[in-house]
Design an enzyme around this catalytic site. Structure first.
Site, PDB file in Angstrom:
ATOM      1  N   LYS A 138       6.372   9.232  10.201  1.00 57.82           N
ATOM      2  CA  LYS A 138       5.121   8.511   9.920  1.00 57.82           C
ATOM      3  C   LYS A 138       4.141   8.468  11.089  1.00 57.82           C
ATOM      4  O   LYS A 138       2.934   8.480  10.880  1.00 57.82           O
ATOM      5  CB  LYS A 138       5.426   7.060   9.503  1.00 57.82           C
ATOM      6  CG  LYS A 138       6.002   6.927   8.125  1.00 57.82           C
ATOM      7  CD  LYS A 138       6.145   5.446   7.769  1.00 57.82           C
ATOM      8  CE  LYS A 138       6.739   5.280   6.388  1.00 57.82           C
ATOM      9  NZ  LYS A 138       6.669   3.910   5.896  1.00 57.82           N
ATOM     10  N   ASP A 178       1.333   1.082   2.968  1.00 57.37           N
ATOM     11  CA  ASP A 178       2.403   0.083   3.086  1.00 57.37           C
ATOM     12  C   ASP A 178       1.839  -1.329   3.205  1.00 57.37           C
ATOM     13  O   ASP A 178       2.327  -2.268   2.574  1.00 57.37           O
ATOM     14  CB  ASP A 178       3.281   0.371   4.312  1.00 57.37           C
ATOM     15  CG  ASP A 178       4.184   1.574   4.103  1.00 57.37           C
ATOM     16  OD1 ASP A 178       4.543   1.856   2.948  1.00 57.37           O
ATOM     17  OD2 ASP A 178       4.528   2.227   5.099  1.00 57.37           O
TER      18      ASP A 178
END
Ligand code: ATR
Length: 284
Positions: free
Chosen positions: A69, A105
């Site tokens: 990520k 997220d």
């Protein structure tokens, strides 16, 4: 599938146990979209080659998971506001050859909280953990809650995250350890407690990140762990009469936000929720 089918893919390592393929393929099918979602295991040393492959194959979209990520951000052409602030990307859109990175997220966590009918303003919020999941949630809450406290087993990580948030959002963020004394003192007047540690996750489902006796009926307890759907922490919170939000809800809403980025269409939340529960074996 046809010659025009668009591919969205998850990259990360490991990816075999991901629930995202089931969730997104169910949604594509339900809306009759000519899209398919697959998972590719990409080791860190192959990330650059994988992104070149995305460009060469004109893959339409990506989800990015651990441990890629952070590193993927430097390989893209553009980052949206949230990905830039968090320094981490979980979603990529290939827009006519330009790879744009997003992070859904945080927005997934916010949507899960909103769906539960919780108003964040003025809430004293305690986040347990300071890893990747905690970072996403902390960034999205930093300028929306009354007071934010980050508690982590490794205090230096909580300190780093708190100082980063203070700089970015000019908000007051405190930090501390995850020892029983600090937890008891911070929880005594907390309104919202978010477990962003991995404690309670299968196969350690008999563990709780905090002493359940600290939970009061007027608290909201949000556990980012979704396997099992009802963690020990959530079960104890329900028994104490507190409001609970499950990690499945965050998983669903981050997925829904990615789906919208790739397709331009609102995600069919109910279809995706059922697919997730089926994948976890908790739906008939
Ligand atoms: P994720 O992306 O899921 O957040 P991570 O970045 O590896 O995963 O972060 C895991 C978090 O769970 C960290 O906050 C970690 O604490 P440390 O920073 O001290 O390692 C926390 N964690 C994991 N196991 C734990 C345990 N047994 N007790 C307390 N905290 C734990």
């Amino acid at each position: 599938m046809s010659g025009r089918t668009k591919l969205c893919a998850l990259i990360g390592d490991p990816v075999e146990h991901s629930l995202s393929p089931m969730m997104h393929n169910a949604a594509f099918k339900h809306l009759n979209l000519d899209f398919i979602y697959l998972a590719f295991r990409v080791e860190k040393h192959n990330l650059k080659a994988a992104i070149e492959g995305v460009r060469a194959l004109k893959i339409h979209g990506l989800n990015v998971t651990k441990p890629l990520k952070v590193d993927v951000a430097a390989l893209l052409d553009e980052l949206d506001f949230s990905a830039r602030n968090m320094g981490a990307v979980n979603t990529v859109l290939n827009q006519n050859g330009r790879l744009i990175g997003y992070n859904t997220d945080g927005v997934g966590a916010l949507s899960a909280i909103q769906e539960a009918g919780v108003e964040l303003e003025e809430l004293k919020t305690v986040i347990l953990g300071a890893g990747g999941a905690s970072r996403a949630v902390a960034h999205s809450l930093a300028n929306k809650v009354g007071e934010l406290v980050i508690l982590n087993r490794t205090i230096s990580k909580a300190e780093r995250l708190a100082s980063e948030l203070k700089k970015l959002y000019q908000s007051e963020v405190r930090y501390g350890g995850l020892d029983s004394q600090t937890v008891a003192s911070e929880l005594s007047d907390a309104d919202l407690v978010i477990n962003a540690t991995s404690v309670g996750m299968k196969p350690n489902e008999n563990a709780s990140p905090i002493n359940p006796e600290l939970i009061r009926p007027d608290m909201v307890i949000f556990d980012l762990v979704y396997n099992p759907i009802e963690t020990l922490l959530l079960r104890k919170a329900k028994e104490a009469g507190a409001k609970t939000i499950s990690g499945l809800s965050m998983l669903l809403h981050q997925g829904a936000a990615s789906f919208k980025i790739w397709t331009g269409v609102d995600a069919p939340l109910d279809v995706m929720r059922v697919a997730l529960k089926k994948a976890l074996g908790e739906y008939p």
